[in-house]
Design a protein around this motif. Structure first.
Motif, PDB file in Angstrom:
ATOM      1  N   VAL A  96      -7.488  -2.977   1.029  1.00 44.75           N
ATOM      2  CA  VAL A  96      -6.115  -2.576   1.326  1.00 44.75           C
ATOM      3  C   VAL A  96      -6.099  -1.752   2.615  1.00 44.75           C
ATOM      4  CG1 VAL A  96      -4.051  -1.406   0.430  1.00 44.75           C
ATOM      5  CG2 VAL A  96      -5.648  -2.515  -1.164  1.00 44.75           C
ATOM      6  N   GLY A  97      -5.288  -2.172   3.567  1.00 40.71           N
ATOM      7  CA  GLY A  97      -5.114  -1.410   4.822  1.00 40.71           C
ATOM      8  C   GLY A  97      -6.188  -1.715   5.843  1.00 40.71           C
ATOM      9  N   GLN A 147      -3.579   2.608  -2.649  1.00 45.48           N
ATOM     10  CA  GLN A 147      -3.441   3.240  -1.334  1.00 45.48           C
ATOM     11  C   GLN A 147      -4.179   2.459  -0.259  1.00 45.48           C
ATOM     12  OE1 GLN A 147      -1.406   5.656  -1.005  1.00 45.48           O
ATOM     13  NE2 GLN A 147      -1.300   6.722  -2.990  1.00 45.48           N
ATOM     14  N   SER A 148      -3.729   2.627   0.942  1.00 47.15           N
ATOM     15  CA  SER A 148      -4.415   2.069   2.101  1.00 47.15           C
ATOM     16  C   SER A 148      -5.830   2.656   2.171  1.00 47.15           C
ATOM     17  CB  SER A 148      -3.623   2.417   3.367  1.00 47.15           C
ATOM     18  OG  SER A 148      -4.178   1.741   4.453  1.00 47.15           O
ATOM     19  N   PRO A 159       0.828  -1.216   0.000  1.00 46.48           N
ATOM     20  CA  PRO A 159       0.000   0.000   0.000  1.00 46.48           C
ATOM     21  C   PRO A 159       0.859   1.262   0.000  1.00 46.48           C
ATOM     22  CG  PRO A 159      -0.821  -1.581   1.621  1.00 46.48           C
ATOM     23  CD  PRO A 159       0.470  -2.137   1.094  1.00 46.48           C
ATOM     24  N   SER A 161      -8.178   0.162  -8.511  1.00 49.82           N
ATOM     25  CA  SER A 161      -8.147   0.405  -7.073  1.00 49.82           C
ATOM     26  C   SER A 161      -8.952   1.648  -6.723  1.00 49.82           C
ATOM     27  CB  SER A 161      -6.690   0.578  -6.611  1.00 49.82           C
ATOM     28  OG  SER A 161      -6.078   1.657  -7.294  1.00 49.82           O
TER      29      SER A 161
END
Ligand SMILES: [Mn+2]
Length: 359
Positions: free
Chosen positions: A236-237, A210-211, A161, A193
């Motif tokens: 993600v994250g 990205q997170s 990320p 994403s």
């Protein structure tokens, strides 16, 4: 391989009879491969009653002689149609089928060369036969799916990320599947994403993952000329409650179709069963595409689903790909490839589907 090709040729010959044709002209790389085992461009096949002709140019003659094991006259030429006319001279083959999907220019050439013949446009002549897969086709698709499964597991460790771009993920999946024995990618992957995952067909871009985002990976490979087609969505994250709800809804829809799919289900039901589940959960407006399609030599092939009362049959390989896309926010799609059997289906894509959060 030759017994398999012979069985396909027999089906073609039976269909000639059923459609009242003396012969048919077959073109297109995949259709030609299906009836001959020859893989290459610039080839034409004529299959008549008791007559099988394969025509290609000098670049491919040797390959044709090696790869075509069924009874075929192999003819080297740069003008296949004219050559077919010469070879048919004196025969009683007059009613000739051709693929209605040829271009207008090709049709004009065809009708000029075949003057005096009764040309009959054929709707999905070969494509309809290709819907039902034989053992060798299923083996190739199964292997392609296994390769995609393994690449998915590997890509989870690759994504960092805040660092990894969608394009880097695309290249990783492509390279990793080749390492596992794939010939190449089966289509232009979708690596989407965050807000881009709301685009059902957002191909990979330079955007960094990205997170806090969802990430949709729709990819596959060719193995022995047959495709896999799989989609997984990961988080993600971290994951919000709404994201979790949407993910679980899509997964339930995907699973509902796996539970219901079997020979005898209509095309209408095949689409409706997962769609109803998404509608009942209140996301009906956000599932904006068909439930799936056939796969095989092509990444998208017949059948397609919708309102038809035709029924699915054993040895069809069909995708099951419900999705929910919230514009400008994110989307989720989960896609499996299903082999239909008499009393159920076998899921060929076995990569994990539980909600995954990449840290
Ligand atoms: Mn698909």
């Amino acid at each position: 391989m030759s017994a398999i090709i012979e069985a396909r040729l027999k089906k073609v010959e039976e269909k000639l009879e059923a459609n009242g044709l003396d012969g048919i002209i077959i073109s297109g790389q995949r259709n030609v491969y299906y009836v001959t085992g020859f893989w290459g461009t610039e080839s034409t096949v004529f299959i008549g009653r008791n007559r099988r002709i394969f025509l290609t140019d000098a670049r491919y003659t040797l390959i044709a002689k090696q790869s075509i094991t069924a009874e075929f006259e192999i003819v080297e030429t740069r003008s296949a149609l004219t050559e077919i006319i010469k070879l048919l001279e004196g025969s009683h083959l007059k009613t000739i089928g051709f693929d209605e999907q040829v271009t207008y220019a090709d049709y004009q050439t065809l009708s000029q060369i075949f003057q005096g013949f009764d040309l009959q446009a054929q709707h999905l002549f070969l494509e309809d036969l290709r819907i039902i897969k034989d053992e060798s086709e299923i083996a190739a698709i199964r292997k392609a799916c296994q390769i995609s499964d393994k690449a998915f597991i590997d890509v989870l460790d690759f994504i960092k990320p805040g660092q990894t771009t969608e394009m880097a993920v695309n290249h990783f999946l492509d390279a990793r599947m080749r390492q596992y024995g794939a010939e190449c990618a089966s289509f232009e992957f979708i690596v989407a994403s965050g807000y881009r995952s709301a685009m059902p067909h957002g191909v990979a871009s330079d955007k960094i993952i990205q997170s806090g985002e969802t990430l949709t990976l729709d990819f596959g490979c060719y193995y022995d000329h047959y495709v896999s087609d799989m989609t997984r969505t990961v988080h993600v994250g971290h994951v919000t409650d709404e994201e979790r709800l949407i993910y679980e809804t899509v997964l339930a829809a995907n699973q509902a179709l796996i539970d219901a799919a079997k020979a005898g289900v209509t095309y209408r039901q095949f689409d409706q069963i997962p769609r109803q589940l998404i509608q009942d959960a209140g996301f009906g407006d956000y599932f904006t595409h068909g439930i799936g399609h056939g796969i095989g030599l092509d990444i998208h092939e017949y059948p397609y689903f919708g309102t038809s009362d035709e029924t699915i049959k054993p040895n069809m390989v069909l995708t099951d790909e419900p999705g929910i896309y919230i514009p400008d926010k994110y989307g989720v799609r989960i896609e499996d490839d299903l082999l239909i059997t008499e009393d159920g289906c076998e899921v060929l894509t076995l990569a994990p589907k539980e909600l995954i959060v990449i840290k």
